[in-house]
Design a protein around this motif. Structure first.
Motif, PDB file in Angstrom:
ATOM      1  N   LEU A 125       0.828  -1.199   0.000  1.00  0.00           N
ATOM      2  CA  LEU A 125       0.000   0.000   0.000  1.00  0.00           C
ATOM      3  C   LEU A 125       0.863   1.250   0.000  1.00  0.00           C
ATOM      4  O   LEU A 125       0.603   2.214  -0.739  1.00  0.00           O
ATOM      5  CB  LEU A 125      -0.924  -0.007   1.225  1.00  0.00           C
ATOM      6  N   ALA A 126       1.927   1.259   0.815  1.00  0.00           N
ATOM      7  CA  ALA A 126       2.813   2.414   0.882  1.00  0.00           C
ATOM      8  C   ALA A 126       3.486   2.678  -0.456  1.00  0.00           C
ATOM      9  O   ALA A 126       3.746   3.826  -0.811  1.00  0.00           O
ATOM     10  CB  ALA A 126       3.873   2.195   1.969  1.00  0.00           C
ATOM     11  N   GLY A 127       3.783   1.615  -1.211  1.00  0.00           N
ATOM     12  CA  GLY A 127       4.421   1.790  -2.501  1.00  0.00           C
ATOM     13  C   GLY A 127       3.470   2.196  -3.613  1.00  0.00           C
ATOM     14  O   GLY A 127       3.897   2.769  -4.621  1.00  0.00           O
ATOM     15  N   PRO A 131       1.783   9.419  -0.137  1.00  0.00           N
ATOM     16  CA  PRO A 131       1.699   9.562   1.328  1.00  0.00           C
ATOM     17  C   PRO A 131       0.452  10.287   1.808  1.00  0.00           C
ATOM     18  O   PRO A 131      -0.136   9.900   2.819  1.00  0.00           O
ATOM     19  CB  PRO A 131       2.975  10.352   1.658  1.00  0.00           C
ATOM     20  N   ALA A 132       0.024  11.307   1.087  1.00  0.00           N
ATOM     21  CA  ALA A 132      -1.133  12.089   1.538  1.00  0.00           C
ATOM     22  C   ALA A 132      -2.428  11.291   1.499  1.00  0.00           C
ATOM     23  O   ALA A 132      -3.409  11.652   2.168  1.00  0.00           O
ATOM     24  CB  ALA A 132      -1.283  13.349   0.680  1.00  0.00           C
ATOM     25  N   GLU A 133      -2.454  10.197   0.729  1.00  0.00           N
ATOM     26  CA  GLU A 133      -3.667   9.413   0.569  1.00  0.00           C
ATOM     27  C   GLU A 133      -3.678   8.141   1.407  1.00  0.00           C
ATOM     28  O   GLU A 133      -4.688   7.440   1.456  1.00  0.00           O
ATOM     29  CB  GLU A 133      -3.843   9.030  -0.907  1.00  0.00           C
ATOM     30  N   ARG A 134      -2.557   7.796   2.047  1.00  0.00           N
ATOM     31  CA  ARG A 134      -2.447   6.486   2.684  1.00  0.00           C
ATOM     32  C   ARG A 134      -3.453   6.291   3.810  1.00  0.00           C
ATOM     33  O   ARG A 134      -4.081   5.235   3.917  1.00  0.00           O
ATOM     34  CB  ARG A 134      -1.022   6.281   3.211  1.00  0.00           C
ATOM     35  N   THR A 135      -3.622   7.281   4.674  1.00  0.00           N
ATOM     36  CA  THR A 135      -4.535   7.122   5.793  1.00  0.00           C
ATOM     37  C   THR A 135      -5.970   6.992   5.306  1.00  0.00           C
ATOM     38  O   THR A 135      -6.743   6.175   5.819  1.00  0.00           O
ATOM     39  CB  THR A 135      -4.399   8.302   6.769  1.00  0.00           C
ATOM     40  N   ARG A 136      -6.347   7.781   4.284  1.00  0.00           N
ATOM     41  CA  ARG A 136      -7.713   7.678   3.750  1.00  0.00           C
ATOM     42  C   ARG A 136      -7.962   6.302   3.156  1.00  0.00           C
ATOM     43  O   ARG A 136      -8.998   5.669   3.423  1.00  0.00           O
ATOM     44  CB  ARG A 136      -7.956   8.756   2.682  1.00  0.00           C
ATOM     45  N   ILE A 137      -7.011   5.824   2.349  1.00  0.00           N
ATOM     46  CA  ILE A 137      -7.174   4.508   1.733  1.00  0.00           C
ATOM     47  C   ILE A 137      -7.176   3.420   2.801  1.00  0.00           C
ATOM     48  O   ILE A 137      -7.965   2.471   2.748  1.00  0.00           O
ATOM     49  CB  ILE A 137      -6.059   4.244   0.705  1.00  0.00           C
ATOM     50  N   VAL A 189      -2.161  -6.561  -8.860  1.00  0.00           N
ATOM     51  CA  VAL A 189      -1.751  -5.172  -8.658  1.00  0.00           C
ATOM     52  C   VAL A 189      -0.338  -4.982  -9.199  1.00  0.00           C
ATOM     53  O   VAL A 189       0.426  -5.949  -9.319  1.00  0.00           O
ATOM     54  CB  VAL A 189      -1.826  -4.764  -7.171  1.00  0.00           C
ATOM     55  N   PRO A 190       0.035  -3.749  -9.535  1.00  0.00           N
ATOM     56  CA  PRO A 190       1.381  -3.516 -10.070  1.00  0.00           C
ATOM     57  C   PRO A 190       2.456  -3.804  -9.022  1.00  0.00           C
ATOM     58  O   PRO A 190       2.214  -3.667  -7.819  1.00  0.00           O
ATOM     59  CB  PRO A 190       1.367  -2.023 -10.427  1.00  0.00           C
ATOM     60  N   PRO A 191       3.655  -4.197  -9.458  1.00  0.00           N
ATOM     61  CA  PRO A 191       4.762  -4.365  -8.514  1.00  0.00           C
ATOM     62  C   PRO A 191       5.243  -3.004  -8.031  1.00  0.00           C
ATOM     63  O   PRO A 191       5.006  -1.979  -8.683  1.00  0.00           O
ATOM     64  CB  PRO A 191       5.835  -5.070  -9.356  1.00  0.00           C
ATOM     65  N   VAL A 192       5.887  -2.974  -6.889  1.00  0.00           N
ATOM     66  CA  VAL A 192       6.466  -1.737  -6.373  1.00  0.00           C
ATOM     67  C   VAL A 192       7.973  -1.915  -6.234  1.00  0.00           C
ATOM     68  O   VAL A 192       8.493  -3.028  -6.309  1.00  0.00           O
ATOM     69  CB  VAL A 192       5.854  -1.353  -5.001  1.00  0.00           C
ATOM     70  N   ALA A 193       8.665  -0.795  -6.048  1.00  0.00           N
ATOM     71  CA  ALA A 193      10.120  -0.832  -5.944  1.00  0.00           C
ATOM     72  C   ALA A 193      10.564  -1.628  -4.730  1.00  0.00           C
ATOM     73  O   ALA A 193       9.875  -1.665  -3.707  1.00  0.00           O
ATOM     74  CB  ALA A 193      10.668   0.586  -5.867  1.00  0.00           C
ATOM     75  N   VAL A 194      11.702  -2.263  -4.853  1.00  0.00           N
ATOM     76  CA  VAL A 194      12.293  -2.972  -3.724  1.00  0.00           C
ATOM     77  C   VAL A 194      13.567  -2.259  -3.322  1.00  0.00           C
ATOM     78  O   VAL A 194      14.157  -1.510  -4.105  1.00  0.00           O
ATOM     79  CB  VAL A 194      12.593  -4.450  -4.075  1.00  0.00           C
TER      80      VAL A 194
END
Length: 416
Positions: A125-127, A131-137, A189-194
């Protein structure tokens, strides 16, 4: 609440919401039926069930950080899919194990997989979300989870009504299937950076982050509200009040419906770390008020008045839960380095395991042993702990300001 106030996320976050909904349906059925399933179908004693689950969740607590680090280093999406599959396998194994040793192994795999899956999903989720949307989501995901839990609990209730081996086996098969569905959705879902660990960097950096550890401890203490809804409240109603028996069910109904309908709205007030700390402080106030109302029900009240007071207490406790969750999400995401979200979320996410392990024994002694005074003591603990959040957040923010020029090393996760 108007439907327009609960706008679902689009794209990848929506798939994550669907995955968590599938999980929570299975989890709701599991929670309602597990005790009878393990004793009547698996054939264990209640002592064996208690010992096995305690060991399993203790190891799950220990596994949270390493499994979160796995998500950081090898890809949050892949780790989440793998852990959803191992959770499905552990639940499916309950269908065939008929010994304590087999139960213990399956329970350990289940607890570790669940803890790791939570960390991996948070890192994913973080990836995927700014950041501004994380708490809402995250608030939307939580409301989705509670809706799934309610449906799962209904399925579990049907199994309890039939009270047959076949009914329990069907429920556990549904639980295993729900995690297979979740794995398939997460894979879409799309992959995120590692992240790539720099030379000389500690493998599990979160274990050296003292401010974050203090905040995780504060969160774990606040999460002691969980047994109040599921265990202490029902025992208090039955043994210390004149309220009708249906009030026991009303505690969970009020809690589930409250979070499902209002968590997103409550989360709107949290925009940054200061508002997150304020939200946790309000949670402490609401939890103290709830405990005070619970304490009054020990008086010689009529059944109707006692029932009304208990429903009010459940509502206040649910408000505290939503305020706590909204603040905790912002704190856990906002203070974690971008390249270490998995291990940091794994560490912060150990709070529920601690509450499950220590809460029942501690709160049973204090509340049921001390009566109304015990409720006030517990409420004061919530308030005092919540007030420590602000200073701890400011301390953590200062330590990160020193290192704000550090740039994480990130590479693309394999999309396969």
């Amino acid at each position: 609440m108007r439907l327009g106030q609960m706008v679902p996320p689009a794209g990848a976050p929506r798939k994550l919401a669907m995955a968590q909904f599938a999980n929570s349906v299975g989890d709701g059925a599991f929670v309602v039926t597990s005790a009878l399933f393990f004793t009547r179908v698996v054939g264990l004693s209640t002592a064996e069930v208690g010992l096995g689950l305690t060991i399993a969740w203790l190891l799950g607590f220990v596994a949270g950080v390493p499994l979160g680090n796995l998500a950081d280093r090898h890809g949050a999406r892949g780790a989440a899919v793998l852990l959803a599959l191992t959770t499905a396998a552990s639940v499916a194994s309950f269908l065939v194990v008929r010994s304590f040793a087999g139960f213990l192994i399956a329970a350990i795999v289940y607890a570790c997989s669940q803890t790791g899956l939570t960390a991996a999903r948070q890192a994913l989720l973080a990836g995927l979300v700014p950041p501004a949307e994380r708490t809402r989501i995250r608030a939307f995901l939580q409301s989705t989870v509670n809706a799934g839990l309610a449906i799962g609990a209904l399925l579990g209730g049907v199994a309890l009504r039939f009270d047959s081996t076949a009914a329990y086996l069907i429920v556990f098969a549904i639980d295993a299937l729900s995690f297979l569905v979740a794995a398939a959705l997460i894979h879409r879902v799309p992959p995120v950076a590692v992240s790539v660990r720099s030379a000389g960097e500690p493998r599990l950096a979160v274990l050296r982050d003292r401010p974050y550890a203090v905040l995780a401890l504060i969160n774990a203490v606040m999460l002691l509200f969980m047994p109040l809804i599921s265990l202490i409240g029902p025992l208090w109603i039955v043994t210390r009040t004149d309220a009708p028996s249906w009030v026991v069910a009303s505690l969970m109904i009020v809690n589930t419906l409250g979070v499902t309908l209002f968590q997103v709205r409550i989360a709107h007030a949290v925009k940054d770390l200061p508002t997150a700390a304020r939200s946790v402080r309000y949670a402490g106030i609401a939890m103290l008020a709830a405990c005070a109302v619970f304490a009054t029900t020990a008086a010689d009240l009529s059944p109707a008045l006692a029932a009304a007071a208990l429903v009010l207490a459940a509502a206040l406790l649910t408000l505290g839960e939503m305020k706590l969750a909204s603040g905790a999400w912002e704190i856990s995401f906002g203070l974690a380095p971008a390249d270490k979200q998995g291990q940091y979320q794994g560490f912060f996410g150990t709070g529920p395991a601690i509450a499950r392990m220590l809460g029942p024994a501690l709160l049973t002694t204090v509340v049921l042993g001390w009566g109304p005074i015990g409720w006030i003591v517990v409420g004061a603990l919530f308030l005092g702990t919540s007030c420590a959040t602000g200073p701890a957040v400011r301390w953590a923010a200062r330590t990160r300001a020193v290192n704000e020029d550090a740039t994480p090393s990130l590479v693309e996760e394999n999309a396969a």
